[in-house]
Motif scaffolding. Sequence first.
Motif, PDB file in Angstrom:
ATOM      1  N   GLN A   1     -37.962 112.819  29.989  1.00 22.63           N
ATOM      2  CA  GLN A   1     -36.962 112.740  31.064  1.00 22.63           C
ATOM      3  C   GLN A   1     -36.609 114.129  31.561  1.00 22.63           C
ATOM      4  O   GLN A   1     -36.303 115.023  30.761  1.00 22.63           O
ATOM      5  CB  GLN A   1     -35.696 112.025  30.596  1.00 22.63           C
TER       6      GLN A   1
ATOM      7  N   LYS B   1     -33.559 112.485  36.742  1.00 21.55           N
ATOM      8  CA  LYS B   1     -34.676 111.551  36.945  1.00 21.55           C
ATOM      9  C   LYS B   1     -34.674 110.468  35.881  1.00 21.55           C
ATOM     10  O   LYS B   1     -34.098 110.619  34.809  1.00 21.55           O
ATOM     11  CB  LYS B   1     -36.016 112.291  36.901  1.00 21.55           C
ATOM     12  N   ALA B   2     -35.353 109.361  36.193  1.00 18.63           N
ATOM     13  CA  ALA B   2     -35.535 108.303  35.205  1.00 18.63           C
ATOM     14  C   ALA B   2     -36.535 108.748  34.147  1.00 18.63           C
ATOM     15  O   ALA B   2     -37.411 109.574  34.409  1.00 18.63           O
ATOM     16  CB  ALA B   2     -36.032 107.033  35.891  1.00 18.63           C
ATOM     17  N   PRO B   3     -36.419 108.217  32.954  1.00 16.40           N
ATOM     18  CA  PRO B   3     -37.431 108.497  31.934  1.00 16.40           C
ATOM     19  C   PRO B   3     -38.818 108.044  32.393  1.00 16.40           C
ATOM     20  O   PRO B   3     -38.950 107.111  33.191  1.00 16.40           O
ATOM     21  CB  PRO B   3     -36.957 107.672  30.731  1.00 16.40           C
TER      22      PRO B   3
ATOM     23  N   LEU C   1     -41.463 100.538  28.190  1.00 12.38           N
ATOM     24  CA  LEU C   1     -40.909 100.395  29.540  1.00 12.38           C
ATOM     25  C   LEU C   1     -41.736 101.271  30.468  1.00 12.38           C
ATOM     26  O   LEU C   1     -41.549 102.489  30.514  1.00 12.38           O
ATOM     27  CB  LEU C   1     -39.442 100.811  29.525  1.00 12.38           C
ATOM     28  N   ASP C   2     -42.665 100.655  31.201  1.00 14.41           N
ATOM     29  CA  ASP C   2     -43.640 101.462  31.928  1.00 14.41           C
ATOM     30  C   ASP C   2     -43.284 101.723  33.392  1.00 14.41           C
ATOM     31  O   ASP C   2     -43.859 102.607  34.009  1.00 14.41           O
ATOM     32  CB  ASP C   2     -45.035 100.843  31.828  1.00 14.41           C
TER      33      ASP C   2
ATOM     34  N   TYR D   1     -40.889 108.819  25.609  1.00  3.67           N
ATOM     35  CA  TYR D   1     -40.566 109.035  27.013  1.00  3.67           C
ATOM     36  C   TYR D   1     -40.230 110.498  27.236  1.00  3.67           C
ATOM     37  O   TYR D   1     -39.711 111.180  26.343  1.00  3.67           O
ATOM     38  CB  TYR D   1     -39.355 108.191  27.435  1.00  3.67           C
TER      39      TYR D   1
ATOM     40  N   LEU E   1     -42.653 106.987  30.846  1.00  5.89           N
ATOM     41  CA  LEU E   1     -43.402 106.589  29.659  1.00  5.89           C
ATOM     42  C   LEU E   1     -44.580 107.518  29.437  1.00  5.89           C
ATOM     43  O   LEU E   1     -45.398 107.719  30.338  1.00  5.89           O
ATOM     44  CB  LEU E   1     -43.893 105.150  29.831  1.00  5.89           C
TER      45      LEU E   1
ATOM     46  N   LEU F   1     -30.001 107.666  25.824  1.00  8.09           N
ATOM     47  CA  LEU F   1     -30.283 106.357  26.405  1.00  8.09           C
ATOM     48  C   LEU F   1     -29.799 105.238  25.490  1.00  8.09           C
ATOM     49  O   LEU F   1     -29.942 105.309  24.273  1.00  8.09           O
ATOM     50  CB  LEU F   1     -31.797 106.213  26.627  1.00  8.09           C
TER      51      LEU F   1
ATOM     52  N   TYR G   1     -30.165 101.975  34.550  1.00  5.79           N
ATOM     53  CA  TYR G   1     -31.555 101.833  34.960  1.00  5.79           C
ATOM     54  C   TYR G   1     -32.043 100.414  34.690  1.00  5.79           C
ATOM     55  O   TYR G   1     -31.678  99.817  33.662  1.00  5.79           O
ATOM     56  CB  TYR G   1     -32.466 102.761  34.164  1.00  5.79           C
TER      57      TYR G   1
ATOM     58  N   TRP H   1     -39.798 102.237  35.880  1.00  3.33           N
ATOM     59  CA  TRP H   1     -38.350 102.390  35.909  1.00  3.33           C
ATOM     60  C   TRP H   1     -37.864 102.501  37.358  1.00  3.33           C
ATOM     61  O   TRP H   1     -38.553 103.050  38.221  1.00  3.33           O
ATOM     62  CB  TRP H   1     -37.924 103.663  35.178  1.00  3.33           C
ATOM     63  N   GLY H   2     -36.653 102.017  37.593  1.00  2.00           N
ATOM     64  CA  GLY H   2     -35.988 102.331  38.841  1.00  2.00           C
ATOM     65  C   GLY H   2     -35.455 103.755  38.775  1.00  2.00           C
ATOM     66  O   GLY H   2     -35.516 104.410  37.736  1.00  2.00           O
ATOM     67  N   GLN H   3     -34.935 104.220  39.892  1.00  2.57           N
ATOM     68  CA  GLN H   3     -34.412 105.594  39.944  1.00  2.57           C
ATOM     69  C   GLN H   3     -33.049 105.717  39.280  1.00  2.57           C
ATOM     70  O   GLN H   3     -32.605 106.831  38.982  1.00  2.57           O
ATOM     71  CB  GLN H   3     -34.320 106.055  41.389  1.00  2.57           C
TER      72      GLN H   3
END
Lengths: 122, 107
Positions: free
Chosen positions: B38, B42-44, A109-110, B36, B46, A45, A94, A112-114
């Motif tokens: 993942q 998929k998105a990470p 970052l609680d 995080y 929290l 990331l 993202y 997130w988009g897909q």
Amino acid sequence: QVQLQESGPGLVKPSETLSLTCTVSGGSIGNFYCSWIRQPPGQGLEWIGYGHYRGSTNYNPSLKSRVIISVDTSKNHCSLKLKSLTAADTAVYYCARDMITYGGSLNGLDVWGQGTTVTVSS
Amino acid sequence: DIQMTQSPSSLSASVGDRVTITCRASQSISNYLIWYQQKPGKAPKLLIYAASTLQSGVPSRISGSGSGTDFTLTISSLQPEDFATYYCQQSYITPFSFGPGTTVDIK
């Protein structure tokens, strides 16, 4: 609860400008910082930066000369523009919700988009 | 910029194992450390913020500790849904850098 959804072109040509939108539902974008993160294929990331409706922005120095993040409260969305694209910008992009206090983000970052996949190729 | 490292880069474990992942910052970040999870495609997600605070809805078998430059993520009893890649992130000074990730797979 707040949900985020990225949208934009899946394919962009080298040297062009990428424009992505992050649409917020279930809440107001005025209540948080809109952050962008990207992930090249098979890699980790990378934090791109954030924007706030009051105009505050902060960018990764590695991208600072090419990136603009803006927030539009009337549309309840934020946008990412990245210019002068190369193949190295190919990634999943993202958007995510953040809360910045005194320059830091204790809560992370609680939401997130897909993610949206962007390929830079001619 | 603050550099984040993680070890190991990958590990193989069995259901029920105790797993520990280490994250190190190149300078002190107080407790501004985020974890995080993942999964592929998929998105990470929290898991832990402020180094040791469990995000709502995250199972209590997952815990975090540390401050300054050295941090750990521990899964006390690995479950099938825990097989994933884990990233740490420092959120103390911008750019908010991520670690390279630790992949936990099935032995």
